[in-house]
Design a protein around this motif. Structure first.
Motif, PDB file in Angstrom:
ATOM      1  N   ALA A  93       0.816  -1.210   0.000  1.00  0.00           N
ATOM      2  CA  ALA A  93       0.000   0.000   0.000  1.00  0.00           C
ATOM      3  C   ALA A  93       0.849   1.259   0.000  1.00  0.00           C
ATOM      4  O   ALA A  93       0.466   2.289  -0.566  1.00  0.00           O
ATOM      5  CB  ALA A  93      -0.929  -0.008   1.213  1.00  0.00           C
ATOM      6  N   PHE A  94       2.036   1.205   0.623  1.00  0.00           N
ATOM      7  CA  PHE A  94       2.886   2.389   0.758  1.00  0.00           C
ATOM      8  C   PHE A  94       3.939   2.496  -0.335  1.00  0.00           C
ATOM      9  O   PHE A  94       4.639   3.512  -0.404  1.00  0.00           O
ATOM     10  CB  PHE A  94       3.593   2.364   2.119  1.00  0.00           C
ATOM     11  N   ALA A  95       4.122   1.478  -1.153  1.00  0.00           N
ATOM     12  CA  ALA A  95       5.258   1.444  -2.081  1.00  0.00           C
ATOM     13  C   ALA A  95       4.864   1.853  -3.493  1.00  0.00           C
ATOM     14  O   ALA A  95       3.779   1.529  -3.972  1.00  0.00           O
ATOM     15  CB  ALA A  95       5.873   0.048  -2.107  1.00  0.00           C
ATOM     16  N   GLU A  96       5.781   2.566  -4.139  1.00  0.00           N
ATOM     17  CA  GLU A  96       5.639   2.846  -5.568  1.00  0.00           C
ATOM     18  C   GLU A  96       6.541   1.949  -6.396  1.00  0.00           C
ATOM     19  O   GLU A  96       6.277   1.709  -7.570  1.00  0.00           O
ATOM     20  CB  GLU A  96       5.956   4.322  -5.818  1.00  0.00           C
ATOM     21  N   THR A  97       7.620   1.480  -5.794  1.00  0.00           N
ATOM     22  CA  THR A  97       8.456   0.442  -6.404  1.00  0.00           C
ATOM     23  C   THR A  97       8.786  -0.591  -5.336  1.00  0.00           C
ATOM     24  O   THR A  97       8.919  -0.253  -4.153  1.00  0.00           O
ATOM     25  CB  THR A  97       9.777   1.001  -6.981  1.00  0.00           C
ATOM     26  N   ILE A  98       8.898  -1.841  -5.749  1.00  0.00           N
ATOM     27  CA  ILE A  98       9.255  -2.936  -4.851  1.00  0.00           C
ATOM     28  C   ILE A  98      10.313  -3.774  -5.554  1.00  0.00           C
ATOM     29  O   ILE A  98      10.074  -4.312  -6.640  1.00  0.00           O
ATOM     30  CB  ILE A  98       8.032  -3.810  -4.496  1.00  0.00           C
ATOM     31  N   PHE A  99      11.480  -3.865  -4.947  1.00  0.00           N
ATOM     32  CA  PHE A  99      12.569  -4.653  -5.522  1.00  0.00           C
ATOM     33  C   PHE A  99      12.725  -5.932  -4.703  1.00  0.00           C
ATOM     34  O   PHE A  99      12.831  -5.882  -3.473  1.00  0.00           O
ATOM     35  CB  PHE A  99      13.866  -3.852  -5.528  1.00  0.00           C
ATOM     36  N   ILE A 100      12.741  -7.074  -5.386  1.00  0.00           N
ATOM     37  CA  ILE A 100      12.693  -8.350  -4.681  1.00  0.00           C
ATOM     38  C   ILE A 100      13.788  -9.291  -5.172  1.00  0.00           C
ATOM     39  O   ILE A 100      14.303  -9.168  -6.290  1.00  0.00           O
ATOM     40  CB  ILE A 100      11.318  -9.043  -4.857  1.00  0.00           C
ATOM     41  N   PHE A 101      14.161 -10.197  -4.317  1.00  0.00           N
ATOM     42  CA  PHE A 101      14.965 -11.363  -4.668  1.00  0.00           C
ATOM     43  C   PHE A 101      14.583 -12.448  -3.684  1.00  0.00           C
ATOM     44  O   PHE A 101      14.638 -12.227  -2.468  1.00  0.00           O
ATOM     45  CB  PHE A 101      16.466 -11.077  -4.607  1.00  0.00           C
TER      46      PHE A 101
ATOM     47  N   VAL B 255       7.060  -3.769  -9.563  1.00  0.00           N
ATOM     48  CA  VAL B 255       7.726  -4.857  -8.843  1.00  0.00           C
ATOM     49  C   VAL B 255       8.791  -5.445  -9.756  1.00  0.00           C
ATOM     50  O   VAL B 255       8.481  -5.905 -10.857  1.00  0.00           O
ATOM     51  CB  VAL B 255       6.724  -5.944  -8.403  1.00  0.00           C
ATOM     52  N   GLN B 256      10.039  -5.426  -9.308  1.00  0.00           N
ATOM     53  CA  GLN B 256      11.151  -5.867 -10.147  1.00  0.00           C
ATOM     54  C   GLN B 256      12.025  -6.845  -9.385  1.00  0.00           C
ATOM     55  O   GLN B 256      12.528  -6.522  -8.312  1.00  0.00           O
ATOM     56  CB  GLN B 256      11.986  -4.661 -10.586  1.00  0.00           C
ATOM     57  N   GLN B 257      12.216  -8.041  -9.948  1.00  0.00           N
ATOM     58  CA  GLN B 257      13.171  -8.980  -9.356  1.00  0.00           C
ATOM     59  C   GLN B 257      14.561  -8.660  -9.879  1.00  0.00           C
ATOM     60  O   GLN B 257      14.773  -8.491 -11.080  1.00  0.00           O
ATOM     61  CB  GLN B 257      12.813 -10.422  -9.688  1.00  0.00           C
ATOM     62  N   MET B 258      15.528  -8.583  -8.954  1.00  0.00           N
ATOM     63  CA  MET B 258      16.893  -8.225  -9.311  1.00  0.00           C
ATOM     64  C   MET B 258      17.789  -9.458  -9.320  1.00  0.00           C
ATOM     65  O   MET B 258      17.335 -10.583  -9.077  1.00  0.00           O
ATOM     66  CB  MET B 258      17.414  -7.180  -8.328  1.00  0.00           C
ATOM     67  N   GLN B 259      19.083  -9.248  -9.585  1.00  0.00           N
ATOM     68  CA  GLN B 259      20.009 -10.375  -9.703  1.00  0.00           C
ATOM     69  C   GLN B 259      20.444 -10.900  -8.344  1.00  0.00           C
ATOM     70  O   GLN B 259      20.933 -12.017  -8.224  1.00  0.00           O
ATOM     71  CB  GLN B 259      21.231  -9.958 -10.538  1.00  0.00           C
ATOM     72  N   SER B 260      20.264 -10.090  -7.297  1.00  0.00           N
ATOM     73  CA  SER B 260      20.621 -10.499  -5.941  1.00  0.00           C
ATOM     74  C   SER B 260      20.020  -9.480  -4.982  1.00  0.00           C
ATOM     75  O   SER B 260      19.449  -8.462  -5.401  1.00  0.00           O
ATOM     76  CB  SER B 260      22.150 -10.554  -5.745  1.00  0.00           C
ATOM     77  N   GLU B 261      20.185  -9.748  -3.690  1.00  0.00           N
ATOM     78  CA  GLU B 261      19.700  -8.789  -2.700  1.00  0.00           C
ATOM     79  C   GLU B 261      20.468  -7.474  -2.769  1.00  0.00           C
ATOM     80  O   GLU B 261      19.927  -6.411  -2.452  1.00  0.00           O
ATOM     81  CB  GLU B 261      19.823  -9.382  -1.299  1.00  0.00           C
ATOM     82  N   ALA B 262      21.726  -7.548  -3.193  1.00  0.00           N
ATOM     83  CA  ALA B 262      22.505  -6.316  -3.353  1.00  0.00           C
ATOM     84  C   ALA B 262      21.883  -5.423  -4.425  1.00  0.00           C
ATOM     85  O   ALA B 262      21.824  -4.197  -4.279  1.00  0.00           O
ATOM     86  CB  ALA B 262      23.953  -6.646  -3.709  1.00  0.00           C
TER      87      ALA B 262
ATOM     88  N   THR C 236      10.291 -15.250   0.866  1.00  0.00           N
ATOM     89  CA  THR C 236       9.839 -15.363  -0.515  1.00  0.00           C
ATOM     90  C   THR C 236       8.356 -15.047  -0.706  1.00  0.00           C
ATOM     91  O   THR C 236       7.997 -14.375  -1.679  1.00  0.00           O
ATOM     92  CB  THR C 236      10.165 -16.768  -1.063  1.00  0.00           C
ATOM     93  N   PRO C 237       7.446 -15.496   0.191  1.00  0.00           N
ATOM     94  CA  PRO C 237       6.021 -15.192  -0.033  1.00  0.00           C
ATOM     95  C   PRO C 237       5.703 -13.706  -0.119  1.00  0.00           C
ATOM     96  O   PRO C 237       4.744 -13.326  -0.802  1.00  0.00           O
ATOM     97  CB  PRO C 237       5.335 -15.835   1.183  1.00  0.00           C
ATOM     98  N   LEU C 238       6.477 -12.865   0.553  1.00  0.00           N
ATOM     99  CA  LEU C 238       6.224 -11.425   0.452  1.00  0.00           C
ATOM    100  C   LEU C 238       6.420 -10.936  -0.978  1.00  0.00           C
ATOM    101  O   LEU C 238       5.574 -10.228  -1.531  1.00  0.00           O
ATOM    102  CB  LEU C 238       7.150 -10.663   1.402  1.00  0.00           C
ATOM    103  N   GLY C 239       7.551 -11.295  -1.567  1.00  0.00           N
ATOM    104  CA  GLY C 239       7.821 -10.880  -2.934  1.00  0.00           C
ATOM    105  C   GLY C 239       6.878 -11.505  -3.931  1.00  0.00           C
ATOM    106  O   GLY C 239       6.423 -10.848  -4.875  1.00  0.00           O
ATOM    107  N   GLU C 240       6.565 -12.796  -3.737  1.00  0.00           N
ATOM    108  CA  GLU C 240       5.645 -13.473  -4.652  1.00  0.00           C
ATOM    109  C   GLU C 240       4.270 -12.827  -4.623  1.00  0.00           C
ATOM    110  O   GLU C 240       3.649 -12.609  -5.671  1.00  0.00           O
ATOM    111  CB  GLU C 240       5.527 -14.955  -4.265  1.00  0.00           C
ATOM    112  N   THR C 241       3.785 -12.517  -3.430  1.00  0.00           N
ATOM    113  CA  THR C 241       2.463 -11.905  -3.302  1.00  0.00           C
ATOM    114  C   THR C 241       2.436 -10.530  -3.942  1.00  0.00           C
ATOM    115  O   THR C 241       1.494 -10.178  -4.669  1.00  0.00           O
ATOM    116  CB  THR C 241       2.062 -11.803  -1.815  1.00  0.00           C
ATOM    117  N   ALA C 242       3.470  -9.725  -3.678  1.00  0.00           N
ATOM    118  CA  ALA C 242       3.534  -8.390  -4.280  1.00  0.00           C
ATOM    119  C   ALA C 242       3.553  -8.482  -5.799  1.00  0.00           C
ATOM    120  O   ALA C 242       2.877  -7.706  -6.499  1.00  0.00           O
ATOM    121  CB  ALA C 242       4.768  -7.648  -3.778  1.00  0.00           C
TER     122      ALA C 242
END
Length: 302
Positions: A82-90, A120-127, A96-102
């Motif tokens: 609700a508060f995010a305009e971008t969400i970056f996940i790995f 919502v963008q999955q990146m190459q790593s948490e970095a 994992t369920p947080l990123g999958e749900t988003a």
């Protein structure tokens, strides 16, 4: 909190709103006393200012909560989305369920409290994920990420930068043991203990209901004080445990968002913008560097 007569469904709103007051009292007591880092005594509900109690009752009556089953990951991502305009996940267990749900919500076109679908963008790593969050924040957009264990450790360099630049954001972490001689999904807090020195404030949820309430409290607090937060809960326990909770709905979160409109506008006004350029990312000699460190202390202490 002490028990008090409240309308049905008021508990989560009261807990989330009063949590900010409790946090402010704790910071004040710690800064103004020699008691060390011990927690201050919580504020009983009946000792809150009358206008706060009246506002909580009004909010509960106008926007009642519905009890429904949920787990800690669902609770945290409901507020974060609700508060995010971008969400970056790995993906990393048990977050994992947080990123999958988003990601699923974004694909389905679910909007946040700003009326837009978060990127919502999955990146190459948490970095890469934390770098995306940092980059988004300096351009004046709200962002979040989810991680645990070694994933959180990979975020430490950027966490120092985010905290040092007083950028408001919340990382949601399902705490998990840091891998030593082997991987483990044991839900200890060794990952959280490893980031205490970064400048992020830490807020812990001990149940699924608290994951709803304190996720909201952390997003409120970070916008009020410009200090970034790590909101965490036990991985594989709270993260996947299903409980019947007073779930927060979009209308309730939207009410909170409207009250924070001035703070959000203030955050956006400090964004990198060619129309009013600012100098950032400099190299400073020790005297100037530590003057800036000290200048941030009143913000952290308030």
């Amino acid at each position: 909190m002490s028990s008090m007569s409240l309308p049905r469904g008021a508990i989560p709103i009261a807990a989330a709103s009063a949590a900010g007051l409790v946090l402010a009292k704790y910071l004040h007591d710690r800064h103004g006393s020699s008691s060390g880092g011990r927690l201050a005594e919580p504020i009983p509900f009946e000792q809150l200012p009358p206008e706060v109690i009246q506002a909580l009752r009004k909010a509960a009556a106008e926007h009642p909560s519905k009890q429904e089953p949920a787990d800690g990951c669902t609770a945290a991502v409901t507020v974060a989305y609700a508060f995010a305009e971008t969400i970056f996940i790995f993906p990393i267990t048990p977050t994992t369920p947080l990123g999958e749900t988003a990601d699923q919500w974004a694909v389905a076109g679910k909007t946040n409290c700003f009326g837009v679908v978060p990127k919502v963008q999955q990146m190459q790593s948490e970095a890469g994920a934390v770098a995306g969050v940092h980059g988004t924040l300096v351009t004046g957009a709200l962002s979040t990420t989810f991680t645990a264990s070694q994933g959180l450790l990979l975020m430490i360099p950027n966490m120092y930068k985010i905290a040092g630049e007083l950028l408001p954001c919340v990382f949601h972490v399902a705490a998990r043991a840091v891998a030593g001689q082997a991987l483990a999904i044991f839900g200890d807090h060794s990952d959280i203990m490893a980031v205490r020195q970064t400048g992020f404030a830490l807020l812990s949820s001990h149940s699924v209901q608290e994951s709803f309430d304190l996720a909201l409290a952390s997003h409120i607090a970070t916008l009020l004080c410009s200090v970034p937060f790590v909101h965490f809960f036990d991985g594989m326990r709270t993260s996947h445990e299903i409980q019947k909770c007073h779930a927060l709905n979009d209308k309730q979160v939207k009410v909170v968002m409207d009250l924070l409109e001035d703070k959000i506008d203030e955050f956006r006004a400090q964004a990198l913008n060619p129309s009013h350029p600012t100098l950032r990312g400099t190299a400073q000699s020790p005297d100037i560097y530590f003057q800036n460190v000290e200048a941030a202390n009143p913000v952290i202490a308030k």
